[in-house]
Design a protein around this motif. Structure first.
Motif, PDB file in Angstrom:
ATOM      1  N   LEU A  24       0.720  -1.152  -0.169  1.00 29.97           N
ATOM      2  CA  LEU A  24       0.096  -0.012   0.002  1.00 29.97           C
ATOM      3  C   LEU A  24       1.082   1.037   0.063  1.00 29.97           C
ATOM      4  CD1 LEU A  24      -2.766  -1.007   2.649  1.00 29.97           C
ATOM      5  CD2 LEU A  24      -2.964  -0.917  -0.053  1.00 29.97           C
ATOM      6  N   GLY A  25       2.039   1.135   0.468  1.00 26.43           N
ATOM      7  CA  GLY A  25       2.950   2.197   0.404  1.00 26.43           C
ATOM      8  C   GLY A  25       3.225   2.764   1.576  1.00 26.43           C
ATOM      9  N   PRO A  26       4.368   3.647   1.937  1.00 30.20           N
ATOM     10  CA  PRO A  26       4.689   4.512   2.901  1.00 30.20           C
ATOM     11  C   PRO A  26       3.326   5.481   3.288  1.00 30.20           C
ATOM     12  CG  PRO A  26       6.052   5.065   1.437  1.00 30.20           C
ATOM     13  CD  PRO A  26       5.269   3.897   0.865  1.00 30.20           C
ATOM     14  N   ARG A  27       2.921   6.123   2.410  1.00 29.75           N
ATOM     15  CA  ARG A  27       1.586   7.272   2.768  1.00 29.75           C
ATOM     16  C   ARG A  27       0.526   6.525   3.239  1.00 29.75           C
ATOM     17  NH1 ARG A  27      -2.261  10.137  -1.007  1.00 29.75           N
ATOM     18  NH2 ARG A  27      -2.720  12.003   0.513  1.00 29.75           N
ATOM     19  N   ALA A  28       0.029   5.481   2.854  1.00 27.97           N
ATOM     20  CA  ALA A  28      -0.786   4.575   3.397  1.00 27.97           C
ATOM     21  C   ALA A  28      -0.537   4.450   4.890  1.00 27.97           C
ATOM     22  CB  ALA A  28      -1.206   3.372   2.655  1.00 27.97           C
ATOM     23  N   ALA A  29       0.724   3.941   5.242  1.00 28.59           N
ATOM     24  CA  ALA A  29       1.084   3.565   6.342  1.00 28.59           C
ATOM     25  C   ALA A  29       1.059   4.512   7.374  1.00 28.59           C
ATOM     26  CB  ALA A  29       2.577   2.704   6.512  1.00 28.59           C
ATOM     27  N   ARG A  30       1.423   5.936   6.742  1.00 27.98           N
ATOM     28  CA  ARG A  30       1.357   7.046   7.765  1.00 27.98           C
ATOM     29  C   ARG A  30      -0.007   7.553   7.987  1.00 27.98           C
ATOM     30  NH1 ARG A  30       5.243   8.675   4.256  1.00 27.98           N
ATOM     31  NH2 ARG A  30       4.055  10.055   3.055  1.00 27.98           N
ATOM     32  N   THR A  31      -1.044   7.777   6.965  1.00 26.83           N
ATOM     33  CA  THR A  31      -2.119   8.172   7.291  1.00 26.83           C
ATOM     34  C   THR A  31      -3.361   7.382   7.592  1.00 26.83           C
ATOM     35  OG1 THR A  31      -2.641   7.636   4.703  1.00 26.83           O
ATOM     36  CG2 THR A  31      -1.557   9.907   5.479  1.00 26.83           C
ATOM     37  N   ALA A  32      -3.308   6.130   7.425  1.00 30.59           N
ATOM     38  CA  ALA A  32      -4.320   5.290   7.864  1.00 30.59           C
ATOM     39  C   ALA A  32      -4.038   4.523   9.148  1.00 30.59           C
ATOM     40  CB  ALA A  32      -4.532   4.181   6.820  1.00 30.59           C
ATOM     41  N   THR A  33      -5.144   4.305   9.979  1.00 23.02           N
ATOM     42  CA  THR A  33      -4.881   3.355  11.272  1.00 23.02           C
ATOM     43  C   THR A  33      -4.568   2.112  10.749  1.00 23.02           C
ATOM     44  OG1 THR A  33      -7.178   2.710  11.313  1.00 23.02           O
ATOM     45  CG2 THR A  33      -6.582   5.100  12.345  1.00 23.02           C
ATOM     46  N   PRO A  34      -3.971   1.265  11.738  1.00 18.09           N
ATOM     47  CA  PRO A  34      -3.784  -0.141  11.547  1.00 18.09           C
ATOM     48  C   PRO A  34      -5.223  -1.018  11.055  1.00 18.09           C
ATOM     49  CG  PRO A  34      -2.712   0.652  13.418  1.00 18.09           C
ATOM     50  CD  PRO A  34      -3.318   1.774  13.056  1.00 18.09           C
ATOM     51  N   ALA A  35      -6.273  -0.635  11.762  1.00 19.78           N
ATOM     52  CA  ALA A  35      -7.502  -1.017  11.681  1.00 19.78           C
ATOM     53  C   ALA A  35      -7.858  -1.018   9.962  1.00 19.78           C
ATOM     54  CB  ALA A  35      -8.721  -0.501  12.339  1.00 19.78           C
ATOM     55  N   GLN A  36      -7.779   0.402   9.498  1.00 21.20           N
ATOM     56  CA  GLN A  36      -8.000   1.020   8.015  1.00 21.20           C
ATOM     57  C   GLN A  36      -6.961  -0.176   7.129  1.00 21.20           C
ATOM     58  OE1 GLN A  36      -7.306   5.014   8.754  1.00 21.20           O
ATOM     59  NE2 GLN A  36      -9.484   5.167   8.463  1.00 21.20           N
ATOM     60  N   LEU A  37      -5.847  -0.013   7.510  1.00 24.87           N
ATOM     61  CA  LEU A  37      -4.789  -0.849   6.487  1.00 24.87           C
ATOM     62  C   LEU A  37      -5.366  -2.291   6.663  1.00 24.87           C
ATOM     63  CD1 LEU A  37      -1.584   0.581   7.816  1.00 24.87           C
ATOM     64  CD2 LEU A  37      -2.636   0.941   5.643  1.00 24.87           C
ATOM     65  N   LEU A  38      -5.718  -2.908   7.688  1.00 22.37           N
ATOM     66  CA  LEU A  38      -6.210  -4.397   7.736  1.00 22.37           C
ATOM     67  C   LEU A  38      -7.570  -4.491   7.072  1.00 22.37           C
ATOM     68  CD1 LEU A  38      -5.269  -5.457  11.305  1.00 22.37           C
ATOM     69  CD2 LEU A  38      -4.142  -6.004   9.208  1.00 22.37           C
ATOM     70  N   ALA A  39      -8.295  -3.507   6.942  1.00 22.05           N
ATOM     71  CA  ALA A  39      -9.668  -3.696   6.185  1.00 22.05           C
ATOM     72  C   ALA A  39      -9.376  -3.559   4.621  1.00 22.05           C
ATOM     73  CB  ALA A  39     -10.567  -2.253   6.651  1.00 22.05           C
ATOM     74  N   VAL A  40      -8.281  -2.788   4.345  1.00 19.93           N
ATOM     75  CA  VAL A  40      -8.009  -2.800   3.011  1.00 19.93           C
ATOM     76  C   VAL A  40      -7.392  -3.965   2.610  1.00 19.93           C
ATOM     77  CG1 VAL A  40      -6.517  -1.417   1.284  1.00 19.93           C
ATOM     78  CG2 VAL A  40      -7.862   0.020   2.992  1.00 19.93           C
TER      79      VAL A  40
END
Length: 91
Positions: A24-40
């Motif tokens: 997803l990239g570093p930007r996603a890691a910085r701006t999304a919560t862990p829950a959002q990342l897992l949902a994606v």
């Protein structure tokens, strides 16, 4: 399955999830919560599963058609051979 194999399997699954998060990239890691990342990641995995199931369905259908056609050809050949054998016996 042994406890060790189960741990290895779970580690592999976690590795897949981590790879997806990294993709997803570093930007996603910085701006999304862990829950959002897992949902994606979960949505992506679900989409992959759906695509695999559709592909499997297409392959199963094609296999049924090919095997059915092969059986039909074999049946036709057997009928023709039986008819020929009957003609030979009658002559």
């Amino acid at each position: 399955m042994t406890a060790n194999a189960e741990a290895e399997y779970l580690e592999r699954l976690a590795e897949i999830v981590n790879e997806r998060i990294e993709a997803l990239g570093p930007r996603a890691a910085r701006t999304a919560t862990p829950a959002q990342l897992l949902a994606v990641v979960a949505l992506g995995l679900a989409e992959d599963l759906e695509a695999s199931q559709r592909q499997r369905g297409r392959l199963e259908e094609r296999t049924r058609r090919v095997v059915g056609a092969a059986i039909a050809r074999i049946d036709e050949k057997l009928e023709a051979d039986a008819a020929l054998a009957e003609q030979i016996e009658q002559s």
